[in-house]
Structure formats: C-alpha cells, structure tokens
Scaffold this motif. Sequence first.
Motif, short mmCIF file in Angstrom:
data_model
loop_
_atom_site.label_atom_id
_atom_site.label_comp_id
_atom_site.label_asym_id
_atom_site.label_seq_id
_atom_site.Cartn_x
_atom_site.Cartn_y
_atom_site.Cartn_z
N THR B 272 0.83 -1.21 0.00
CA THR B 272 0.00 0.00 0.00
C THR B 272 0.87 1.26 0.00
O THR B 272 0.47 2.28 -0.54
N THR B 273 2.03 1.19 0.62
CA THR B 273 2.89 2.38 0.60
C THR B 273 4.30 1.99 0.18
O THR B 273 4.71 0.84 0.33
N ASP B 299 4.04 3.25 -7.95
CA ASP B 299 2.74 3.17 -8.63
C ASP B 299 2.78 3.83 -10.01
O ASP B 299 2.17 3.34 -10.96
N LYS B 314 -1.35 -4.70 -10.14
CA LYS B 314 -2.01 -3.67 -9.33
C LYS B 314 -1.17 -2.40 -9.40
O LYS B 314 0.05 -2.44 -9.33
N ALA B 316 0.35 0.01 -7.71
CA ALA B 316 0.74 0.29 -6.33
C ALA B 316 2.23 0.01 -6.24
O ALA B 316 2.78 -0.67 -7.11
#
Lengths: 254, 506
Positions: B272-273, B299, B314, B316
Amino acid sequence: MSLRILVGCKRVIDYAVKIRVKPDKSGVITEGVKHSMNPFDEIAIEEAVRMKEKKIAKEIVAFSCGPTQCQETLRTALAMGADRGIHVEVSGPEYETLQPLHISKMLAKLAKDEQIDLIIVGKQAIDDDCNQTAQMTAALLDWPQATSASKIEAKDGSLQVVREIDGGLETIKVKLPSVVSADLRLNEPRYATLPNIMKAKKKPIKKLAPKDLGVDVSPRIQVVTVEEPPVRQAGAKVENVDAVVEKLKALGHA
Amino acid sequence: MHCWFFTSQVFKSLPGKALVGNSRNFHCIKPLLQSTRHRPLVETITTLRQNLIKSLGRDSVSDTEAIRKQHSRDEGVERHNHLADLVVWPKSTEECSIIASLCSEKKVPMIPFGTGTGLESGVCAAYGGVSVDMSKMDQIVNFNPEDFDVTVQPGVTRKGLNHFLKDHGLWFPVDPGADASLCGMTATSASGTNAVRYGTMRENVLNVEVVLADGRVLHTAGENRRSKKSSAGLNLTNLFVGSEGSLGFITKATLKIYGIPEMMLSAVCAFTTIKAAVDTCVQILQSNIPIARIELMDDVAMDMCNNHNKLDYKVAPTLFLEFHGSEDSVKSQAKFAGEIADYNGGSEFRWAYESEERNRLWKARHDIYWTTLQSNPGCRAIITDVCVPITRLPDLITQTKADIQESGIIGPCLGHVGDGNFHTFLVFNPNKPEEFKKAETLAARMTKRALDLNGTCTGEHGIGIGKMNYLEKEMGPVGIEMMKSIKKTLDPHWLMNPGKIFLSEY
C-alpha cells in the motif's frame, strides 16, 4: 498418460555466427566454427521435458544424426532433461548431402523399434530451413501430424494442438501416436545447469550406423556451387531528376 | 583560473567543422566546463585522418556526418550537439595502440565508444576529437569454463556472452538494462538487477588490458593472469573499473562467471505504501535471505508498465523478487520472504518458475526507461542514480516521492532497492525549458539528500557529464586532487575523454 517421446536434435552452426563461404565455393566454412542445437529443437526438447514434469511422459529419447560432435548436442539434450540419446553416425561427403528424407526414414524406423508414442521435432533447421522432416516422418509412419505447434495439451489419449498458420491460429486434435513440430512460441527452453550437465555425462548414448536402421544415405543431390550474396555497392548522388533518368537508362532499367 | 562560458555562440565561431543546425534542444551544463581547451583545428584533423587511413586502411576511418553524429550521443539526455571529428574502428589492440600514438602526437582528444548505451553522455565529444569505436574487436579470446573465467574484447556484449556461455551451464550475471559492451560496463562499473547477490563489475573483473593515451599496453593484473584473488602490488584493475574512458582504452576484460542457478523463482508483490515495500526489502536482507534480485517499481512506474506491456498488475508500489538456488532452498527462501512481505501488508503475490513467465516479468522491469519515454511521446528524462546505505532508503525514497509529486513533474521511482540504489526518470518536454529546470532542481535536491545520508550521487551509471556537479561534494577536495593526480600521470595532456567526470583540469 505415460508417453515415450522421441525428439530430433540437429547440430547446426550457431545462429550468432557470421557465416563464411569456403573459397572453393563448395559449401560454408564449418571447421572451427561454433555449433549448437537447432533452436527449434531446443524448444522441442523443452516441451518434452515439461510433459515429463507433468507426468504425461515417462521417457524422453533424444536423437541426432551426423558426425561425432553430435554427441555434444545430445549431451545438451540430456542436460535439459532427456533420459537417453541415440546417435546415428554419418560424416564426410554423405553428411554434406544428408536430406530431411533420410532423417525421416531414420525417425520412422526408430519410432517402431523403440515403441515411441510421440515424435517432437523443431519445425525447421536454421541451416536449411526445409520444414519437411516432421511431415515426411508422419507420412512414412502413417501417423497424424501437428506442425508449427505453439501450444500442446494432452487430453484423454490425444493431443490438442494450437498451430501457427498464415491466417492466425488453428486448433486441432490429433490422436496418438503422432508427429508434432515445434514453433517459436511453444515455450522458452531452459538453460542446462552445471549439476545437470554433470548428471548428463552418465546418461547413455547409443551409437548406430544408418544401415542398422535400413537407411541408405548415399547422396540424392549434388551441391554445384555455394556463393555469398553480392557485396553491396556504394550509391551515387546525382544533381537532379534528369540525371536520375539518364543513369537508369544507362543501367538498362528504363 | 580561466572561466569559459560555453554557449552555442562561442562554438559557432571557433575553427573546426561547422556544427549542424538542429532543432533539437540541448540541455547544456552552463558555465561548468572550466578549461582552456579548444576543439582541434581543421588542418590537424585532416593530417590525422590521412595518418590513420595509412595505418588502418580506408575502411577503418570515417568523417561522414551521419556516422559522427551516431557516435556523439548515447541513450541519456542530450547535453550538447558537439560532434566527434572522426570515427575509427580498430580491429586489434595493436591498432588501438597506433590510434592512441597518432592522436597523442597531434594532441587530439580520444573517446572510447562501446555500444553507445550509456546514460550520462560519457561518449559525447565535448571537445571534438576521435571517437574510437571498439565494436570490431568482437572475440571471446580465452574461455576457461572449469575455472569460471572468460576474457572478452570490447565488441562482445553481455547478451552475446551469455548466449555463448549457456551451453556450458554458465552465465555472467551483471545485467544493466541495455545489451551493453562488457568492456564498456567495466568502464562505467556497471551493475544491474542481480548485483544484490552477485555483485557489480567491481567484484567481477579479474584483469583488464588497457591501451594508455600514449599507446602503451597495460595489463592491470599482469598479462594473461586470471587467478581469482591476488595480493600482488597495487590494485590497478579496480582503478580502471569505473574510469569512464578517462584513463585509457579497455581492449580486453577478464570476467568471473558463475554457474546458472538450478532453479530460479520470481515473485511479484504489491504494497500500500512505498515505505512498506522498502521496509520489506530491508528486512529480507537483514534476515540474510540470499535473494538474487529485489527491485522496486512505484505506482507511477507500474501504471506505465501495465499500459505499455498490456499487463494487469495492481497499480501500487511493487516489489519484484527473484530467488536462485536448488529447488528446496528456493522454496524456503521464498516462503520466508513471503512471510516478511505479509507482515508489511503485502498482497497480490504472483509466482513464476517458467522461463517465459520470468522473462516477461523482468523485461517489463528492464524496459521501464523506454516505457517511460514512450508513454510521454516527445519527452526526454533526467535519470537519477542515487545510492545510500539500505537503512536510509525508506526515508530517502519517501521524501523524494513527495518532492516529485509536489513539483508536478512525472517521475517514476524504481530500482535496485536491495543495493540501496534507486532511479527516477524525471520527464520533461524539451520544448519547455521550465520543465527541464524543475527536473534538474529535483535531481539536485535528491542528490544532496543522498549525499547527506552518506550515500553516492551515482550507484552505477557513472559521472559522465550529467553528475559532474556532485563529484566534488561527494569526494571532498583531497579525493578529487588524488583522482586528478592519477589522471595526469596516465594522461598528462588530458586527451582521454576530456570534459567528463571533473569540472576542471586543475
């Protein structure tokens, strides 16, 4: 399913080598030049090995026809995962004029002797670009053929093969036993690793002569001359359109 | 100290071949090249050309504009439009030596040219001179599979070598994106995705044959020596690794080669990060998992990658990992790494064993520079190459990304997080000088941050012209003095690839 697969592996001049014609124009220089397995045959071996990993095949027999150095080609096949090798020794002038028909006859005989269920060969060799061996072998054996395969799936005692054809992709079903020829996109062959190269040294290679298979390899063709394509000439600049037309006329093109 | 402000006006008025009128914009390093050097005079070049033709043959020398243009640029940002005056193709070390003597005699600059795939304008002819295209020396001269070493000439590229080695179960793992010349890679101390496990060129060059500026031939570890280790005298081999053509022509390199791993397993994991991704990397390394490749794509990069390669990853921050070894060891390494990723919130694991799957994955990573340029048609990009100790990486990347986002410049962040090295491609439109300025400022700030964090301004691309601003701060005055001292000993007239690495000769 537990198929016994026969794979043809041709020893050819490596694709990265710059080909040179012999000064006497009788052929290309092969002495001291790097040779390796025909890339399409590597794809064929890889497919057979994957089928063995999926437990569809139980044994892979690699075949090569040519001089003593073909043993190196067979060792590569064994290092990739083939179980044993068969080397039919042919050298000298008979090797120079060896044709797909000779190979097809050998493959057909071996298929019967070794009780083969599936023959996979590369679709063509990068030295002669014949694209004939698979087809002729199937005809001699009266077996179905699936050429230029880009995907093979084993299903209920037969094979579903996607073929690359001019118009796109064709999917056919072939009963076993059959002959398949491998096209470029069938898979990406693995590299032989050092441990496997070591293990391959212990795998057996049977040596045969063409007459053991009842095949006559006396020449059916004679090479008359081999020449390089003409050297590219320098271009010439001209000042205007009239000069272009003049030049073309002088060269007999207009 | 003389200060020459080089603008295109000044060059137009100097004697020498006329510059080509060109609509391309050049992003000159403004008044940074402090030198009293002029381009060679027309008469000098004419005489030199005759001498070279006499010694090498007509086919080995060219002054055609198109050829000179090809040899005066690489794959990075175009820094100027100066052309080499001549291009020559030596076919042997002896011919290279003759070229060096002839050029030295006339005090004409010489620039070794490999594949032209550098990124920092290392081959650009800042002061004209002779571009020495080494590609005709293309033999693998000494191959010892059981000793795991091979000696190559400059025309051999890394993919060419690997094709040659594969039937023996061997490979050379240093893999910069391009299919670069191995001797060129030696000159830039290249690295790649496999460095985290196999090292960079520094760790893998055993011996180098060099033609010095005056034509003498040097064997840095002694002629034909190829022992894996040595304590004999000063380490000249590593002096030339990374010297970027400034100390001589590399005409042979003896390289360490490795067995192809029994099994290679690649995996992709999204986070996510960025911090979570980089933390995962740091923890994997601290667990002593002998990971072979660990690469990050943010990303922005993933989005471009998906569009260009028709993939469906994805969008990300993503880690690309690869494990090498026997089947058992690879599986246990991957399992452990998977647990670490999971702990940091990783998801969307994808694994690949088979060659074509793995190659597709890594091609997407290797091609990301081209993908970036093609996703922004007409644009070029400043490429940064900062490298810091691994624990400093999470902060550096997070701050950098924030900086980029604020500026409005498109700048994917990606790279060899396993080495503490990451790249950004700061995209700018060559027709908008304000974009170039913004990109340059971002790069400068990032580099300053990296230097403050005990890092380096260039992990693998070299200084060339692009990073000249930063070398002095990085090395300090004594370091720079030392380097110039050595340079002057090997090349007293400063003829080897002038205008690179150092801001001034004095």
